[in-house]
Design a protein around this motif. Structure first.
Motif, mmCIF file in Angstrom:
data_model
loop_
_atom_site.group_PDB
_atom_site.id
_atom_site.type_symbol
_atom_site.label_atom_id
_atom_site.label_comp_id
_atom_site.label_asym_id
_atom_site.label_seq_id
_atom_site.Cartn_x
_atom_site.Cartn_y
_atom_site.Cartn_z
ATOM 1 N N ASN A 1 -0.367 0.715 -8.895
ATOM 2 C CA ASN A 1 0.762 -0.185 -9.097
ATOM 3 C C ASN A 1 0.731 -1.230 -7.991
ATOM 4 O OD1 ASN A 1 2.041 1.132 -11.375
ATOM 5 N ND2 ASN A 1 2.412 2.810 -9.957
ATOM 6 N N VAL A 2 0.939 -2.473 -8.383
ATOM 7 C CA VAL A 2 0.841 -3.590 -7.450
ATOM 8 C C VAL A 2 2.110 -4.433 -7.554
ATOM 9 C CG1 VAL A 2 -0.469 -5.675 -6.868
ATOM 10 C CG2 VAL A 2 -1.674 -3.644 -7.709
ATOM 11 N N SER A 3 2.606 -4.873 -6.415
ATOM 12 C CA SER A 3 3.704 -5.842 -6.437
ATOM 13 C C SER A 3 3.115 -7.199 -6.065
ATOM 14 C CB SER A 3 4.822 -5.441 -5.473
ATOM 15 O OG SER A 3 4.351 -5.341 -4.163
ATOM 16 N N PHE A 4 3.738 -8.253 -6.562
ATOM 17 C CA PHE A 4 3.244 -9.595 -6.265
ATOM 18 C C PHE A 4 4.387 -10.509 -5.890
ATOM 19 C CE2 PHE A 4 4.271 -9.875 -10.777
ATOM 20 C CZ PHE A 4 4.885 -11.108 -10.892
ATOM 21 N N GLU A 5 4.030 -11.521 -5.117
ATOM 22 C CA GLU A 5 4.972 -12.569 -4.739
ATOM 23 C C GLU A 5 4.218 -13.889 -4.764
ATOM 24 O OE1 GLU A 5 7.808 -13.868 -0.991
ATOM 25 O OE2 GLU A 5 6.979 -11.851 -1.066
ATOM 26 N N ILE A 6 4.770 -14.868 -5.442
ATOM 27 C CA ILE A 6 4.143 -16.182 -5.536
ATOM 28 C C ILE A 6 4.736 -17.083 -4.467
ATOM 29 C CG2 ILE A 6 3.812 -18.226 -6.980
ATOM 30 C CD1 ILE A 6 4.040 -16.332 -9.430
ATOM 31 N N ASP A 7 3.865 -17.661 -3.660
ATOM 32 C CA ASP A 7 4.280 -18.618 -2.635
ATOM 33 C C ASP A 7 3.923 -20.010 -3.158
ATOM 34 O OD1 ASP A 7 4.575 -20.330 -0.459
ATOM 35 O OD2 ASP A 7 3.833 -18.846 0.979
ATOM 36 N N LYS A 8 4.919 -20.718 -3.667
ATOM 37 C CA LYS A 8 4.635 -22.018 -4.279
ATOM 38 C C LYS A 8 4.306 -23.099 -3.260
ATOM 39 C CE LYS A 8 9.506 -22.997 -5.190
ATOM 40 N NZ LYS A 8 10.456 -23.312 -6.239
ATOM 41 N N ASP A 9 4.630 -22.881 -1.999
ATOM 42 C CA ASP A 9 4.277 -23.855 -0.962
ATOM 43 C C ASP A 9 2.781 -23.830 -0.639
ATOM 44 O OD1 ASP A 9 6.926 -24.714 -0.735
ATOM 45 O OD2 ASP A 9 7.381 -23.142 0.736
ATOM 46 N N THR A 10 2.199 -22.628 -0.613
ATOM 47 C CA THR A 10 0.775 -22.500 -0.280
ATOM 48 C C THR A 10 -0.097 -22.309 -1.520
ATOM 49 O OG1 THR A 10 0.933 -20.097 0.002
ATOM 50 C CG2 THR A 10 1.309 -21.475 1.971
ATOM 51 N N LEU A 11 0.522 -22.272 -2.706
ATOM 52 C CA LEU A 11 -0.186 -22.041 -3.968
ATOM 53 C C LEU A 11 -1.001 -20.748 -3.923
ATOM 54 C CD1 LEU A 11 -1.418 -25.655 -4.827
ATOM 55 C CD2 LEU A 11 0.631 -24.495 -5.654
ATOM 56 N N GLN A 12 -0.316 -19.665 -3.506
ATOM 57 C CA GLN A 12 -0.959 -18.359 -3.427
ATOM 58 C C GLN A 12 -0.092 -17.290 -4.077
ATOM 59 O OE1 GLN A 12 -1.669 -17.679 0.786
ATOM 60 N NE2 GLN A 12 -3.809 -18.258 0.507
ATOM 61 N N ILE B 1 0.481 -13.306 -3.428
ATOM 62 C CA ILE B 1 0.215 -12.226 -2.490
ATOM 63 C C ILE B 1 0.386 -10.923 -3.252
ATOM 64 C CG2 ILE B 1 0.917 -11.085 -0.357
ATOM 65 C CD1 ILE B 1 2.056 -14.533 -0.604
ATOM 66 N N LEU B 2 -0.698 -10.153 -3.338
ATOM 67 C CA LEU B 2 -0.686 -8.859 -4.018
ATOM 68 C C LEU B 2 -0.603 -7.759 -2.975
ATOM 69 C CD1 LEU B 2 -3.635 -9.376 -6.542
ATOM 70 C CD2 LEU B 2 -1.214 -9.945 -6.835
ATOM 71 N N THR B 3 0.310 -6.824 -3.187
ATOM 72 C CA THR B 3 0.476 -5.698 -2.278
ATOM 73 C C THR B 3 0.321 -4.419 -3.072
ATOM 74 O OG1 THR B 3 2.039 -7.015 -0.993
ATOM 75 C CG2 THR B 3 1.985 -4.640 -0.565
ATOM 76 N N GLY B 4 -0.674 -3.620 -2.683
ATOM 77 C CA GLY B 4 -0.946 -2.366 -3.382
ATOM 78 C C GLY B 4 -0.035 -1.244 -2.929
ATOM 79 N N GLU B 5 -0.298 -0.072 -3.464
ATOM 80 C CA GLU B 5 0.443 1.121 -3.081
ATOM 81 C C GLU B 5 -0.023 1.596 -1.706
ATOM 82 O OE1 GLU B 5 1.085 3.917 -6.707
ATOM 83 O OE2 GLU B 5 -0.909 3.030 -6.906
ATOM 84 N N GLU B 6 0.840 2.341 -1.046
ATOM 85 C CA GLU B 6 0.492 2.905 0.249
ATOM 86 C C GLU B 6 -0.633 3.916 0.071
ATOM 87 O OE1 GLU B 6 2.771 5.988 3.014
ATOM 88 O OE2 GLU B 6 3.814 4.062 2.823
ATOM 89 N N ILE B 7 -1.616 3.858 0.962
ATOM 90 C CA ILE B 7 -2.714 4.823 0.945
ATOM 91 C C ILE B 7 -2.401 5.884 1.982
ATOM 92 C CG2 ILE B 7 -5.177 5.184 1.349
ATOM 93 C CD1 ILE B 7 -5.610 2.260 0.588
ATOM 94 N N ARG B 8 -2.338 7.117 1.540
ATOM 95 C CA ARG B 8 -2.025 8.193 2.491
ATOM 96 C C ARG B 8 -3.245 8.514 3.338
ATOM 97 N NH1 ARG B 8 -3.932 13.175 1.157
ATOM 98 N NH2 ARG B 8 -4.809 13.386 -0.913
ATOM 99 N N GLU B 9 -2.988 9.006 4.525
ATOM 100 C CA GLU B 9 -4.074 9.418 5.413
ATOM 101 C C GLU B 9 -4.757 10.635 4.807
ATOM 102 O OE1 GLU B 9 -4.764 8.344 8.748
ATOM 103 O OE2 GLU B 9 -3.339 6.695 8.622
ATOM 104 N N ARG B 10 -6.073 10.646 4.836
ATOM 105 C CA ARG B 10 -6.816 11.787 4.307
ATOM 106 C C ARG B 10 -7.139 12.741 5.453
ATOM 107 N NH1 ARG B 10 -8.859 7.328 1.322
ATOM 108 N NH2 ARG B 10 -8.362 7.572 -0.854
ATOM 109 N N ASP B 11 -6.906 14.025 5.196
ATOM 110 C CA ASP B 11 -7.143 15.019 6.226
ATOM 111 C C ASP B 11 -8.625 15.281 6.461
ATOM 112 O OD1 ASP B 11 -4.335 16.860 4.948
ATOM 113 O OD2 ASP B 11 -4.399 15.357 6.536
ATOM 114 N N SER B 12 -9.401 15.213 5.383
ATOM 115 C CA SER B 12 -10.826 15.481 5.507
ATOM 116 C C SER B 12 -11.571 14.804 4.369
ATOM 117 C CB SER B 12 -11.083 16.993 5.451
ATOM 118 O OG SER B 12 -10.855 17.479 4.145
#
Length: 124
Positions: free
Chosen positions: A96-107, A109-120
């Motif tokens: 799942n990805v969230s996005f935000e459009i910055d119309k000033d910079t014409l970009q 920004i995609l933000t993915g889900e948090e990646i948990r730390e892997r123990d091994s």
């Protein structure tokens, strides 16, 4: 904990369709994002173990939460590369990805889900 992020360029025409709240805006943005194969693959790569690489992805379920923000899902298939040989080991998954459009910079920004730390490494 890591939260992957990618920035994509976007045209004024796409932004205008979103701002005008065109009924086709989700579809237009979804198609535009799908054309950024390299950046989307980089985002997915953050979630893949070892030598897996994205072989195919599809953006679905794009929903606007606010005028220039929202979420979507990336379904993907990844294949494990072993040396110069392509193996039959595949992963089918989604993020799942969230996005935000910055119309000033014409970009976008995609933000993915948090990646948990892997123990091994044994989890893979």
């Amino acid at each position: 904990m890591k939260i992957p992020e990618e920035k994509l360029s976007i045209s004024n025409n796409i932004i205008q369709a979103v701002v005008d709240q065109s009924s086709n805006a989700p579809k237009i943005l979804q198609e535009d994002l799908s054309n950024h194969k390299t950046e989307i693959s980089y985002l997915i790569d953050n979630y893949l173990p070892g030598r897996y690489k994205v072989s195919v992805f599809k953006i679905t379920d794009l929903i606007f939460g606010a005028e220039l923000q929202g979420t979507f899902k990336i379904s993907y298939n990844a294949t494990e590369l072993s040396g110069c040989e392509l193996t039959e080991t595949e992963l089918d998954n989604f993020i799942n990805v969230s996005f935000e459009i910055d119309k000033d910079t014409l970009q976008v920004i995609l933000t993915g889900e948090e990646i948990r730390e892997r123990d091994s490494f044994e989890e893979f």
